[in-house]
Design a protein around this motif. Structure first.
Motif, PDB file in Angstrom:
ATOM      1  N   GLN A 132       0.841  -1.203   0.000  1.00  0.00           N
ATOM      2  CA  GLN A 132       0.000   0.000   0.000  1.00  0.00           C
ATOM      3  C   GLN A 132       0.879   1.258   0.000  1.00  0.00           C
ATOM      4  N   TRP A 133       0.541   2.217   0.872  1.00  0.00           N
ATOM      5  CA  TRP A 133       1.332   3.453   0.921  1.00  0.00           C
ATOM      6  C   TRP A 133       2.306   3.425   2.104  1.00  0.00           C
ATOM      7  N   GLU A 187       2.471  -0.696   6.501  1.00  0.00           N
ATOM      8  CA  GLU A 187       1.576  -1.863   6.457  1.00  0.00           C
ATOM      9  C   GLU A 187       1.818  -2.820   7.619  1.00  0.00           C
ATOM     10  N   GLN A 214       8.741   1.671   2.903  1.00  0.00           N
ATOM     11  CA  GLN A 214       7.580   2.320   2.253  1.00  0.00           C
ATOM     12  C   GLN A 214       6.696   1.263   1.566  1.00  0.00           C
ATOM     13  N   LEU A 230       3.979   4.104  -3.180  1.00  0.00           N
ATOM     14  CA  LEU A 230       4.953   5.184  -3.008  1.00  0.00           C
ATOM     15  C   LEU A 230       6.160   4.976  -3.915  1.00  0.00           C
ATOM     16  N   THR A 243       1.899   6.661  -6.937  1.00  0.00           N
ATOM     17  CA  THR A 243       1.001   7.764  -7.255  1.00  0.00           C
ATOM     18  C   THR A 243       1.801   9.076  -7.369  1.00  0.00           C
ATOM     19  N   VAL A 287      -6.604   0.555   4.944  1.00  0.00           N
ATOM     20  CA  VAL A 287      -5.549   1.331   4.281  1.00  0.00           C
ATOM     21  C   VAL A 287      -5.241   2.592   5.082  1.00  0.00           C
ATOM     22  N   THR A 288      -3.964   2.971   5.111  1.00  0.00           N
ATOM     23  CA  THR A 288      -3.627   4.292   5.654  1.00  0.00           C
ATOM     24  C   THR A 288      -2.693   4.994   4.678  1.00  0.00           C
ATOM     25  N   ARG A 289      -2.652   6.272   4.824  1.00  0.00           N
ATOM     26  CA  ARG A 289      -1.733   7.059   4.008  1.00  0.00           C
ATOM     27  C   ARG A 289      -1.275   8.255   4.826  1.00  0.00           C
ATOM     28  N   PHE A 329      -6.580   9.259  -2.499  1.00  0.00           N
ATOM     29  CA  PHE A 329      -6.803   8.100  -1.631  1.00  0.00           C
ATOM     30  C   PHE A 329      -8.281   7.726  -1.780  1.00  0.00           C
ATOM     31  N   GLU A 374     -10.582   6.406   1.182  1.00  0.00           N
ATOM     32  CA  GLU A 374     -10.464   7.095   2.479  1.00  0.00           C
ATOM     33  C   GLU A 374     -11.845   7.111   3.148  1.00  0.00           C
ATOM     34  N   ARG A 387      -2.208   9.505  10.554  1.00  0.00           N
ATOM     35  CA  ARG A 387      -2.349   8.889   9.242  1.00  0.00           C
ATOM     36  C   ARG A 387      -3.803   8.989   8.781  1.00  0.00           C
TER      37      ARG A 387
END
Ligand code: IMP
Length: 431
Positions: free
Chosen positions: A10-11, A14, A223, A227, A233, A269-271, A277, A280, A304
């Motif tokens: 993911q971003w 994790e 990461q 990313l 992205t 998911v987090t970012r 996103f 979100e 986050r």
């Protein structure tokens, strides 16, 4: 021989640290292939908490060789602080090996990282401001300073002087900062050299020899896939290649040596930082996930952004990494919900619906999530240790991930402690 790459799906954030830590116990070599101290993981060994930013977590296990490969960028101040901290707590660091080809993060990189972000205003990337991006930029421009430069005082001085002749102009004229003093910097950096020298090695050769001897090598990505500089992205990405292919370039091993790619995804998911996103969650549920999941940055402490699992992005991550197994972490955090959203497709601005990750940035920026709602399990699963003991709804949730992503789930995290794990397949042993 077994060579398993652990990659964020993911971003970032994790929970790779815990998975690497689980497997590191049985690995002969744990090698980081990219990133710097923008990464950070918290590890629990018994009741002791360790926060590592650079050194692979294998350092906690005596006899494990830990590698920082040529694809990493290393802030010598941070490295030395981390080594000193580990040694003060009785951890033997003599198993660490650092590639002489890895690049150094120098003080001007940190200043430029922070100040260029400020200058971007509302277009900020939200970097960790550790100087990682500017260090990689200098590497690509072929004006970087490498770990091996530390070993030769003459070369080091010459490189610092050359770099400062440009960087000081930038600092003064563009960033309105005081120029850096060449002598003071050369002196400080020379001091680092003595501390770092014993760890410097040809790490590509070392890993090759270990693999040839049938040993188990764990390649640790920092990461995450979204990313990735090439496939993430962009521009809201880091400056290196966290994807599994990055392990080959960043360690100096051939793709044919990799036997397994374990993609680590959170059950949601987090970012951190800016950027699109699609899944979100609304503020209320984002806040719930944040609180229950402790979703605050290890490096920066930032809150986050939180959302629902995004199977479009996860399928993409499975593809670009050639994932062979999935590790789903923090499943217990979702135990608070009666119903759980699963993003199964995106609706694009032209009205079409796709299960494939959009190749064009505008499509991704405007993608609307298409959700499927699954039953929650609403029960404490933190004591579960076998897949068959998970509540049926939790099993169904994992089965849906497997079905839509096309990759089997090999590990499930049900709590922060190392033993709070359901292991379906034993990686380094089975390989
Ligand atoms: P940089 O790597 O510091 O240049 O930051 C670039 C982008 O990557 C920003 O959005 C950061 O928030 C993100 N990033 C960098 N490292 C991590 C990490 O370890 N976890 C999550 N995001 C990260």
């Amino acid at each position: 021989m077994s060579c398993c790459v652990i990659v964020g799906a993911q971003w970032g954030d994790e929970g790779k640290g815990k998975i690497v830590d689980l497997l590191a116990e049985r690995a002969d070599v744990v090698a980081r292939y990219q990133g710097g101290n923008n990464a950070g993981h918290t590890l629990m060994l018994g009741d002791e908490v360790y926060k590592l930013r650079l050194v692979p977590s294998g350092i906690l296990y005596p006899g494990t060789t830990c590698v920082l490969g040529s694809g990493c960028v290393i802030d010598p101040e941070v490295l030395i602080e981390e080594l000193d901290g580990l040694e003060q707590r009785g951890i033997d660091t003599s198993g660490l090996r650092i590639s002489g080809n890895a690049h150094l993060i120098m003080p001007w990189h940190r200043i430029i990282d922070a100040d260029s972000e400020l200058m971007l205003g509302s277009l900020q990337i939200g970097t960790t401001r550790r100087g990682v991006g500017p260090a990689y930029a200098d590497k690509a421009s072929r004006v970087g300073i490498r770990v091996q430069d530390l070993l030769d005082e003459k070369i080091l001085r010459a490189k610092i002087q050359t770099a400062l002749s440009v960087k000081n102009v930038l600092l003064r004229k563009i960033y309105h900062q005081r120029p850096l003093d060449k002598e003071a910097l050369a002196e400080a950096t020379r001091g680092y050299a003595e501390r770092v020298r014993p760890y410097v090695a040809d790490t590509s050769l070392l890993i090759d020899q270990q693999l040839a001897a049938g040993r188990k090598v764990l390649c640790e990505g920092a990461q995450g896939t979204l990313l990735d500089l090439d496939h993430g992205t962009y521009p809201f990405v880091t400056s290196s290649n966290p994807i599994a292919g990055g392990a080959c370039a960043g360690l100096g091993i051939g793709p044919t040596r990799i036997t397994d790619v374990l993609g680590v995804t959170k059950a949601y998911v987090t970012r951190v930082g800016a950027g699109p996103f699609p899944s979100e969650a609304d503020e209320e549920r984002s806040q719930l996930i944040r609180e229950h999941g402790g979703e605050y940055g290890t490096v920066t402490g930032r809150e986050r952004r939180c959302g629902w699992i995004d199977l479009v992005a996860l399928r993409f991550a499975a593809r670009v990494n050639g994932m062979t197994q999935l590790a789903v972490t923090k499943l217990d955090v979702l135990s608070i919900f009666e119903r759980i959203e699963v993003c199964v497709a995106y609706r694009l601005p032209d009205g079409s619906v796709t299960e494939d990750f959009p190749a064009h940035q505008s499509d991704f920026h405007h993608a609307q999530p298409v959700y499927e709602q699954l039953e929650g399990w609403n029960a404490d699963i933190s004591g579960v240790r076998a897949m068959s003991d998970l509540p049926p709804a939790a099993q169904a949730y994992l089965a849906e991930i497997e079905r839509r992503v096309g990759v089997p789930v090999g590990i499930v995290g049900v709590g922060p402690r190392r033993d709070q794990t359901v292991t379906v397949r034993d990686f380094l042993r089975a390989a």
